[in-house]
Design an enzyme around this catalytic site. Structure first.
Site, short mmCIF file in Angstrom:
data_model
loop_
_atom_site.label_atom_id
_atom_site.label_comp_id
_atom_site.label_asym_id
_atom_site.label_seq_id
_atom_site.Cartn_x
_atom_site.Cartn_y
_atom_site.Cartn_z
N LYS A 17 0.73 -15.03 8.96
CA LYS A 17 2.17 -15.13 8.72
C LYS A 17 2.74 -13.78 8.30
O LYS A 17 3.83 -13.38 8.71
CB LYS A 17 2.48 -16.16 7.62
N CYS A 381 -7.90 6.62 -8.52
CA CYS A 381 -7.79 5.90 -9.80
C CYS A 381 -9.15 5.89 -10.51
O CYS A 381 -9.58 6.88 -11.07
CB CYS A 381 -7.22 4.51 -9.58
N HIS A 507 -2.36 5.83 -6.81
CA HIS A 507 -2.81 5.12 -5.61
C HIS A 507 -2.01 5.58 -4.39
O HIS A 507 -1.03 4.92 -3.99
CB HIS A 507 -2.65 3.61 -5.80
N GLU A 509 -2.69 5.35 -1.34
CA GLU A 509 -2.81 4.46 -0.18
C GLU A 509 -1.58 3.58 0.00
O GLU A 509 -1.28 3.14 1.12
CB GLU A 509 -4.06 3.58 -0.31
#
Length: 534
Positions: A17, A381, A507, A509
Site C-alpha cells: 500500500k 549514529c 542519519h 540515509e
C-alpha cells in the site's frame, strides 16, 4: 479545495500500500500537483519509537523530529517532499491526545466516546497535514487490513471526511491481493470481492481497486472485479511485482493510474512528465559495475530495520552506474577469531544505527578491520560511536574505552549521555530528534562530499561523544570534521587522508532520494568502487 485520497488494504498485509500511495504521489507531483502524504497506524503504541526493529522495521524521522512508520520513508523518497509530525498517527497517539483533553476539561464534561471524540481527533490530523503542507492533494494510507478490529475508528473517520468534503473531493483506493493458484493455473478474484464487501459494510465504497499480483492478470478477472465490486472498468488496476520498486510509478501509469485519479477527483492537470524518472529507471536496469558492501548490524534478520540505509546505498550505486550488493553481516557472529574471514571479499564496511550492547564487539572489530586494511568505512549514529571506541582503544591507547550505554561502570566513557539525558527519563520521544545544523571543517572528507561548510541533518540518539576525550583523540590523528555551531557537540569524525573513513552522529540515509543520492553515500560508494578496482 484540498482533495483527499484514502488508501486501504485487503486480504493480507504487506501488499505494498505504501509503494502504491508513494507512486501515486510521485505521479501527481509530476503533473504539477502539490502533494502531502500520511500514514494512519492502528497499533496502540504512541509512536514506533520504542518498538523493536524485529517487529516494526526502522523508525523514520522527519525534519521536525517525529518518530514515524517506515512507509514515510517511501513517501519522501518517491514524492521528494519533507513530511512532518502530522504525517503519522497511531491509535495510541489518538487516545493519548483525547484523554489529555478530557483531563484538561476541554470536552466540558461530555461522555468521551469513539464517535465523535476519537474520530474527530483522527480527522483533525488528516486535515492538519494538508494545511501544514499547503497541499492540493492529501494521500492518507490506513495501515493494517480491512476487517481488523483496531482499524475500524480510522475507517469511520475517513468515511466522515468524505461526507464532509464531498465525494467530488475524496477518493478511496483499495489495494488487494489476487492469488494465483498453480494447481489450476488461474487467478482468483473472490478474496478481493470479499474484501471490498467488508469495506462496503463499513460505509466505504472504493473508487479504484489496485490488484497486487506476481503474474499478469487475465482480462476476465478485471471484468469480474469491476462488476462485483461496483467500480468502473478502467478503475481496476494491476500492480505486478517488479525487480525494482522504483519501476512502480511507470508500471501503474501504463494503466493510466494518475489520469483515472485526476478524472475521478475533477482535477485538470497536464500529463505527468515521466522523462527524468524513466531515465533513472533505465539507469537502474543497465548498471555495468558491481560493488560489495558489508552491512554490519544487529538486526539483519529483519532487513527492514535498515531500510533507508539499504535504499541510500542503492541510490548512490545508481549514480555510479553500479549494482550495490549488500552483504548482511550479523555483528553477534563476528569474533576475534573470525572477523577477517567474515569481512574478506567486501569492498567497504557500513555500520548503521542501533541501541543496546548486543553485538557491539563485532561492530568494533569491523571498524578495526576497515581501519587496518584501508577499507572505506561509514559509521552512522551508533556506527560513529563504534569508530570512536575502536580508535580510542587501538590507536589512542585507551584500552578500556567504551560507551556508557554498554558499560556504565567503565572508567573511560568516550561516549556518554548527552546533556539532559539519563536512565531515569522516559524512553519514548525523549531522544535528540529531528534536523540540527552542523558546521564542517575545511579540508576534510566531509567537505569534499558536501561541497559546503554548513549542513542540516536529522538525528535520533541519546548518547554523544564525550568532549573530555577530544584532545587526546585529536592528538592521535582523529579528525572532528563536523561540529554543532556552538562547537560543543561532535557531529562527525573521520580519518582524514583516507579515501573514506567517516562516522556521523546523524542519519543521512533519511535524506537520500533515488534520483538525488545523499552526498555522503555517493562518496562512500565511490570510494568502495575505487577499492574494488585495486
Amino acid at each position: 479545495m484540498t482533495k483527499y485520497i484514502f488508501v486501504t488494504g485487503g486480504v493480507v498485509s504487506g501488499l505494498g500500500k505504501g509503494i502504491t500511495a508513494a507512486s501515486l504521489g510521485r505521479l501527481l507531483k509530476l503533473r504539477g500537483i502539490k502533494v502531502a502524504a500520511q500514514k494512519l497506524d492502528p497499533y496502540i503504541n504512541v509512536d514506533p519509537g520504542t518498538m523493536s526493529p524485529y517487529q516494526h522495521g526502522e523508525v523514520y524521522v522527519t525534519e521536525d523530529g517525529a518518530e514515524t512508520d517506515l512507509d514515510l520513508g517511501h513517501y519522501e523518497r518517491f514524492i521528494d517532499e519533507d513530511l512532518n509530525k502530522y504525517s503519522n498517527l497511531t491509535t495510541g497517539k489518538v487516545y493519548w491526545n483525547v484523554l489529555n483533553k478530557e483531563r484538561r476539561g476541554e470536552y466540558l464534561g461530555s461522555t468521551v466516546q469513539v464517535i465523535p471524540h476519537i474520530t474527530n481527533e483522527i480527522k483533525e490530523f488528516v486535515y492538519n497535514v494538508g494545511k501544514k503542507a499547503n497541499a492540493d492533494v492529501v494521500i492518507t494510507e490506513i495501515g493494517g487490513t480491512i476487517g481488523d478490529i483496531e482499524s475500524q475508528p480510522f475507517i469511520e473517520a475517513v468515511r466522515q471526511i468524505s461526507l464532509e468534503v464531498g465525494r467530488e473531493n475524496s477518493l478511496f483506493i483499495h489495494v488487494t491481493l489476487v492469488p494465483f493458484l498453480r494447481g489450476s493455473n488461474e487467478h482468483k478474484s473472490k478474496p478481493t470481492q470479499h474484501s471490498v464487501k467488508e469495506l462496503q459494510g463499513m460505509g466505504v465504497n472504493p473508487d479504484i481497486v489496485v490488484l497486487r499480483c506476481d503474474e499478469p492478470i487475465e482480462k476476465s478477472i478485471f471484468e469480474k472485479i469491476s462488476m462485483f465490486c461496483n467500480v468502473k472498468k478502467d478503475c481496476v488496476i494491476e500492480n505486478i511485482t517488479l525487480p525494482s520498486l522504483y519501476e512502480a510509478p511507470l508500471m501503474l501509469e501504463k494503466s493510466n493510474f494518475s489520469s483515472v485519479v485526476c478524472r475521478e477527483l475533477g482535477i485538470d492537470a497536464p500529463k505527468p512528465d515521466l522523462m527524468e524518472w524513466s531515465a533513472m529507471v533505465q539507469r537502474i536496469k543497465s548498471v555495468e559495475k558491481t560493488v560489495n558492501i558489508g552491512l554490519v548490524g544487529k538486526y539483519v534478520a529483519l532487513r527492514d530495520a535498515y531500510l533507508s540505509v539499504a535504499e541510500a546505498l542503492r541510490h548512490a550505486g545508481y549514480y555510479h552506474n553500479a549494482d550495490v550488493k549488500i552483504h548482511w553481516i550479523d555483528s553477534e557472529e563476528i569474533t576475534e577469531e573470525n572477523y577477517r574471514e567474515k569481512l574478506s571479499g567486501i569492498n567497504a564496511v557500513i555500520v548503521p544505527g542501533g541501541f543496546g550492547g548486543r553485538g557491539i564487539e563485532g561492530m568494533i572489530l569491523s571498524a578495526k578491520y576497515a581501519r587496518e586494511n584501508n577499507l572505506p568505512y561509514f559509521g552512522i549514529c551508533l556506527g560513529m560511536q563504534i569508530a570512536v571506541i575502536e580508535y580510542a582503544r587501538n590507536v589512542a591507547g585507551i584500552s578500556d574505552a567504551d560507551s556508557g550505554e554498554f558499560n556504565d561502570k567503565c572508567k573511560n566513557k568516550v561516549i556518554d549521555f548527552m546533556s539532559g539525558q539519563s536512565d531515569e527519563i522516559n524512553k519514548g520521544g525523549t531522544l535528540r530528534l529531528g534536523a540540527y545544523p552542523c558546521v564542517i571543517k575545511e579540508g576534510t572528507t566531509l567537505e569534499k562530499c558536501y561541497g559546503s561548510h554548513e549542513i542540516e541533518e536529522r538525528h535520533r540518539h541519546r548518547y554523544e561523544f564525550n568532549n573530555d576525550y577530544r584532545k587526546v583523540l585529536e592528538n592521535s590523528g582523529l579528525t572532528f570534521a563536523g561540529m554543532s555551531p556552538d562547537g560543543k557537540l561532535v557531529e562527525t569524525i573521520e580519518i582524514s587522508g583516507r579515501d573514506f573513513y567517516v562516522g556521523v552522529q546523524y542519519h543521512p540515509e533519511f535524506k537520500s532520494r533515488p534520483n538525488k543520492p545523499h552526498p555522503l553515500f555517493k562518496g562512500f560508494i565511490g570510494a568502495a568502487l575505487k577499492n574494488a578496482e585495486v
